[in-house]
Structure formats: C-alpha cells, structure tokens
Design an enzyme around this catalytic site. Structure first.
Site, PDB file in Angstrom:
ATOM      1  N   ASP A  13       0.829  -1.213   0.000  1.00 46.54           N
ATOM      2  CA  ASP A  13       0.000   0.000   0.000  1.00 46.54           C
ATOM      3  C   ASP A  13       0.862   1.260   0.000  1.00 46.54           C
ATOM      4  OD1 ASP A  13      -2.358   1.435  -0.021  1.00 46.54           O
ATOM      5  OD2 ASP A  13      -2.668   1.308   2.148  1.00 46.54           O
ATOM      6  N   ASN A  61     -10.882  -2.365  -5.578  1.00 41.36           N
ATOM      7  CA  ASN A  61     -10.099  -1.403  -6.351  1.00 41.36           C
ATOM      8  C   ASN A  61     -10.749  -1.013  -7.682  1.00 41.36           C
ATOM      9  OD1 ASN A  61      -6.933  -2.714  -5.143  1.00 41.36           O
ATOM     10  ND2 ASN A  61      -8.004  -0.857  -4.496  1.00 41.36           N
TER      11      ASN A  61
HETATM   12  C1  IPE Z   1      -5.432  -2.565  -0.338  1.00 41.97           C
HETATM   13  O1  IPE Z   1      -5.069  -1.245  -0.495  1.00 41.97           O
HETATM   14  C2  IPE Z   1      -5.423  -3.268  -1.655  1.00 41.97           C
HETATM   15  C3  IPE Z   1      -4.112  -3.489  -2.255  1.00 41.97           C
HETATM   16  C4  IPE Z   1      -2.964  -3.186  -1.716  1.00 41.97           C
HETATM   17  C5  IPE Z   1      -4.132  -4.126  -3.547  1.00 41.97           C
HETATM   18  P1  IPE Z   1      -6.159  -0.099  -0.693  1.00 41.97           P
HETATM   19  O2  IPE Z   1      -5.398   1.170  -0.819  1.00 41.97           O
HETATM   20  O3  IPE Z   1      -7.074  -0.450  -1.787  1.00 41.97           O
HETATM   21  O4  IPE Z   1      -6.966  -0.162   0.685  1.00 41.97           O
HETATM   22  P2  IPE Z   1      -7.854   0.940   1.402  1.00 41.97           P
HETATM   23  O5  IPE Z   1      -8.830   1.444   0.380  1.00 41.97           O
HETATM   24  O6  IPE Z   1      -6.945   2.005   1.897  1.00 41.97           O
HETATM   25  O7  IPE Z   1      -8.506   0.211   2.526  1.00 41.97           O
HETATM   26  C1  IPE Z   2      -1.410   0.290  -3.397  1.00 38.09           C
HETATM   27  O1  IPE Z   2      -1.180   1.660  -3.402  1.00 38.09           O
HETATM   28  C2  IPE Z   2      -1.626  -0.283  -4.780  1.00 38.09           C
HETATM   29  C3  IPE Z   2      -2.989  -0.697  -5.069  1.00 38.09           C
HETATM   30  C4  IPE Z   2      -3.995  -0.698  -4.217  1.00 38.09           C
HETATM   31  C5  IPE Z   2      -3.267  -1.161  -6.411  1.00 38.09           C
HETATM   32  P1  IPE Z   2      -2.378   2.689  -3.454  1.00 38.09           P
HETATM   33  O2  IPE Z   2      -2.726   2.943  -4.866  1.00 38.09           O
HETATM   34  O3  IPE Z   2      -3.494   2.236  -2.599  1.00 38.09           O
HETATM   35  O4  IPE Z   2      -1.708   3.978  -2.843  1.00 38.09           O
HETATM   36  P2  IPE Z   2      -2.351   4.957  -1.791  1.00 38.09           P
HETATM   37  O5  IPE Z   2      -2.767   4.117  -0.628  1.00 38.09           O
HETATM   38  O6  IPE Z   2      -3.515   5.609  -2.462  1.00 38.09           O
HETATM   39  O7  IPE Z   2      -1.255   5.896  -1.457  1.00 38.09           O
HETATM   40 MG    MG Z   3      -3.988   2.490  -0.667  1.00 35.89          MG
END
Ligand code: IPE
Ligand code: IPE
Ligand code: MG
Length: 232
Positions: A13, A61
C-alpha cells in the site's frame, strides 16, 4: 533466520501517496511499486520463504478512476516483460489467487503465460492476489462446499481443514506473517480466513520505498514474537 516463516503475505500500500509527495502522478507510484515487487520477491526467495502472497488488486479497487484501473491492468505485462526471465533463473514460481476472468484478455494471457512458464520451478511461489477479496473467496468456498454437501461428496461433519481445501490458498501453508506498508492499520479484505493467527506488522514506509533490508529486519523482529495459538 526467517526461514521459520513459510508463508508471508504483503499488502503493498501507499503507491499513490508516495508519488503525490514527489509531485508525480499516482501511476508513477504504481510503476515504482511494481519494480519493488522484483526486489522483495528475490529477497524473500533467498530467505527460503515458501510462499509470498502479494495483494496487487482488490475486489474493491474497481472503484478507482478508470484511467488508474486501466494502468494497473497494464502493469503485469510490463512487469513480466522486464522480469520473467530473471524470476525463471531464480527458480521462482508464479501463481495467482482471485478471479482473473474479470480482467482484459491481454492481462489474463500475460498472467497465464507467466504461470505456465514457471510451473516446474521449485523455488518460492510468488502469488499475486488479483481481483481478490477475502469475503468473496469465503463466499465462493461456501457455495462450493454447500453444493458438495448436497451431492454427498463431503459430510456434515466436515471440519475447518476440509473447508480450507475450498479456499484459493488451499495448496499453501498457513500465513505466518502479514506486512502492510504505508501506515494504514487494516486488512482491507485481504486473506480474512488465512490471517486468523498470522502475526500482523504495519510499517510506515510506502510500498515503493520498502527495501529488502527493511523486509528482512521486519521478519527478524517478528520472529522474536511468541506465537501461542491460544495456548499458554
Ligand atoms: C489494499 O489497499 C489493496 C491493495 C494493496 C491491492 P487499498 O489502498 O485499496 O486499501 P484501502 O482502500 O486504503 O482500505
Ligand atoms: C497500493 O497503493 C496499490 C494498489 C492498491 C493497487 P495505493 O494505490 O493504494 O496507494 P495509496 O494508498 O492511495 O497511497
Ligand atoms: Mg492504498
């Protein structure tokens, strides 16, 4: 050292926020994050970890802007074009959990090709959770379980071990440790059943800046925790 950990799970994340902090697009964070998958996978393989499961795309996502989702769908192609050969040489085996059929054909093909090409490798399993959600996984398992119960393939006495054989992770050892980067302290629908007794570790670094050294350090520190599994 951490060879005692057979299955490590990672919630990658913080890509977007990391990129924004440097005045870059969120997609730059995803590209850098995908490069980091190579680094961490190689380190994990060297540590003798049997399975490394990476949360790459959740069932939630899809809510993101279409451009970002499209970019994320392209990443496997870029990733495997760059790194498949090296992963092959390192004897790493690629697998996935999640419902790939929701992805564009090209994305599916690239993933299936990587799975096929590495299927005889005997090193670490690098498992990408793609269009994966823990609730969805349990629901699908429950439906199949109910059907098999109906058809007399299993009995009403079926236990947790039998139920686990309906999960997408059925061939993997239990998850020992789950690490989430970027400071968020939640599971976001990742491996809900499998994390029942896993050690949870939340680190402040964003995924693109989470180095193999930090990964090893986190595992060493976690290895000192006493796992009691309900005993004393
Ligand atoms: C969790 O991260 C999913 C992945 C790392 C693929 P998100 O960024 O989607 O989670 P939330 O929305 O902060 O809970
Ligand atoms: C994790 O990074 C990757 C995916 C969930 C695909 P994020 O895209 O969630 O990055 P933040 O949390 O918005 O910074
Ligand atoms: Mg995230």
């Amino acid at each position: 050292m951490s060879a005692q950990f057979k299955h490590v799970a990672l919630i990658m994340d913080g890509n977007g926020r990391w990129a924004k902090k440097q005045n870059q697009e969120r997609t730059f964070g995803h590209s850098s994050g995908s490069e980091n998958v190579r680094e961490i996978a190689i380190a994990a393989n060297e540590l003798g970890i049997e399975v490394l499961t990476l949360y790459a795309f959740s069932t939630e996502n899809w809510k993101r802007p279409m451009d970002e989702v499209k970019f994320l769908m392209k990443l496997p192609e870029i990733f495997f074009a760059k790194f498949l050969q090296e992963l092959m040489e390192k004897n790493i085996r690629i697998q996935t959990i999640g419902e790939l059929d929701a992805f564009p054909n090209d994305t599916q093909k690239v993933l299936l090709r990587a799975i096929e090409a590495t299927k005889h490798n005997t090193g670490m399993i690098l498992c990408f959770a793609m269009n994966y959600g823990g609730k969805r996984e349990i629901l699908l398992a429950a439906k199949q379980f109910a059907e098999d119960l109906n058809h007399g393939k299993i009995s009403m006495l079926a236990d947790e071990e039998i139920f686990e054989s309906y999960l997408m992770t059925k061939d993997y050892p239990p998850v020992d440790v789950c690490i989430r980067t970027s400071g968020e302290q939640r599971l976001s629908n990742f491996l809900l059943w499998q994390l029942a007794y896993a050690e949870l570790v939340f680190v402040p670094e964003a995924w693109p800046e989470f180095t193999p050294e930090r990964f090893k350090e986190v595992l060493t520190q976690t290895a000192d925790r006493e796992r009691r599994f309900g005993g004393i």
